[in-house]
Design an enzyme around this catalytic site. Structure first.
Site, short mmCIF file in Angstrom:
data_model
loop_
_atom_site.label_atom_id
_atom_site.label_comp_id
_atom_site.label_asym_id
_atom_site.label_seq_id
_atom_site.Cartn_x
_atom_site.Cartn_y
_atom_site.Cartn_z
N HIS A 278 0.83 -1.20 0.00
CA HIS A 278 0.00 0.00 0.00
C HIS A 278 0.87 1.26 0.00
CE1 HIS A 278 -2.74 -3.17 1.17
NE2 HIS A 278 -3.72 -2.39 0.78
N MET B 116 -5.78 -4.48 9.64
CA MET B 116 -5.98 -5.76 8.96
C MET B 116 -7.20 -5.73 8.06
SD MET B 116 -7.45 -8.19 12.00
CE MET B 116 -9.16 -8.08 12.50
N TRP C 103 -16.45 -18.06 8.69
CA TRP C 103 -17.76 -17.41 8.74
C TRP C 103 -17.76 -16.20 9.66
CZ3 TRP C 103 -16.61 -22.43 10.12
CH2 TRP C 103 -16.53 -22.71 11.48
N LYS C 104 -16.87 -16.19 10.67
CA LYS C 104 -16.83 -15.04 11.58
C LYS C 104 -16.31 -13.80 10.86
CE LYS C 104 -16.20 -17.96 15.66
NZ LYS C 104 -15.35 -18.28 16.82
N GLY D 48 2.13 -3.85 15.38
CA GLY D 48 2.85 -2.61 15.10
C GLY D 48 4.28 -2.61 15.59
#
Length: 337
Positions: free
Chosen positions: A48, A178, A229-230, A308
């Site tokens: 990014h 995330m 699925w969570k 971090g």
């Protein structure tokens, strides 16, 4: 497989700035955008930062990103505001939103801002680091184009909707940044460019099998959500809340264009100095981290790091030695000059 070269941070930033000015971005906007792309790369978030820069320029050229646009206020009540990003550069809009929720938190103890019609903010952690270093607890998320199937489905209906949590810690910060997919698409693109396989399965191949091959997953677009699925459920709720709070476009609406722009985002800042136990906050966090890092490593000698923490070491290394960049990526950037 592309070789890697080292580019000094100052050279990288100057190159980015020159290109953005040539593409019609005002000088002050170009400087700040170049600084953000460079800092992301210095911190090791190449996906990014430097890797993403050519696509950012492409979006400028195609009119998806308006180089001179700035956010405008739509509505406010109490400590909550809704702004229109007017399709301006995503990093600049997100930086503005971060500064604004900090001001709201200073006035009210908490600030919340919904940002509609904005663009990719690049590395969400950029804004977490900024807010936490300023002494604030921070939370933010964005929706995206549909790039992840719902759990049990074949076609992408969910975004991987990156989410950021940050708080001050020892003159720096704890920053969790995330995506809702096991790997971000930028990470898979970088692995593909390097000819690497993923450390764990990241999605499905054309045969419907779980795969560690990033190219195969990029071809199907079937990434898997964190926690199965969570993560799918969390992605859905982040999209709903980003849409409702900002008044902007949802993932399914953004996806109609087949190009990711005009997304919705939420930014929240909290002033911990307003807590009744404000003087104890630093000790509380320190005790939690100390206990966390006393975990027994599963592999001998590996230090258990908090979110971090590794960024600090990467930042120091890259500032000293130069930012590692894939030769093919830098060639594509230099071709823009």
């Amino acid at each position: 497989m592309s070789s890697t070269i080292l580019i000094p941070a100052l050279q990288m930033q100057a190159t980015f700035e020159q290109i953005l000015i040539q593409k019609g971005m005002p000088t002050d906007h170009a400087y700040t955008c170049a600084e953000i792309f460079t800092q992301n790369s210095v911190d090791g978030v190449y996906t990014h930062g430097v890797n993403r820069f050519p696509r950012f320029v492409e979006y400028l050229e195609n009119g998806y990103v308006k180089p001179s646009a700035s956010p405008s206020l739509e509505h406010r009540f109490a400590a909550i505001e809704q702004w229109n990003g007017n399709l301006g550069p995503g990093p600049l809009n997100a930086l503005f939103a971060t500064d604004r929720v900090i001001e709201l938190a200073k006035a009210h103890g908490i600030g919340c801002l919904g940002l509609a019609h904005t663009n990719h903010w690049m590395r969400g952690g950029t804004y977490g680091w900024k807010a936490a270093r300023s002494g604030f607890i921070f939370m933010a998320w964005t929706n995206t184009i549909a790039n992840m199937p719902a759990w049990g489905a074949l076609d992408p209906k969910l975004g991987n909707n990156p989410f950021v949590l940050a708080l001050p810690y020892q003159n720096e910060a704890i920053v969790l940044d995330m995506a809702m997919s096991q790997f971000s698409f930028g990470a898979m693109e970088q692995s593909a460019m390097k000819g690497e396989t993923l450390t764990v399965p990241g999605g499905y191949d054309a045969a419907g099998k779980l795969s560690r091959d990033p190219e195969a997953i990029l071809e199907t677009g079937r990434s898997i959500p964190i926690g199965f699925w969570k993560g799918a459920g969390l992605s859905l709720l982040l999209d709903i809340l980003a849409t409702v709070i900002s008044g902007g476009a949802s993932t399914h609406e953004v996806s109609k264009t087949k190009v990711e722009y005009g997304v919705s985002q939420v930014f929240i800042a909290i002033d911990p100095s307003r807590f009744g136990h404000a003087e104890e906050v630093e000790k509380m966090v320190q005790a939690i981290i100390q206990d966390y890092q006393e975990s027994t490593p599963s592999e001998g000698g590996n230090k258990i790091s908090f979110p971090g923490e590794r960024v600090l070491a990467t930042r120091a290394k890259n500032l000293k030695n130069g930012v590692p960049v894939l030769q093919t990526v830098w060639d594509s950037i230099e071709a823009l000059v």
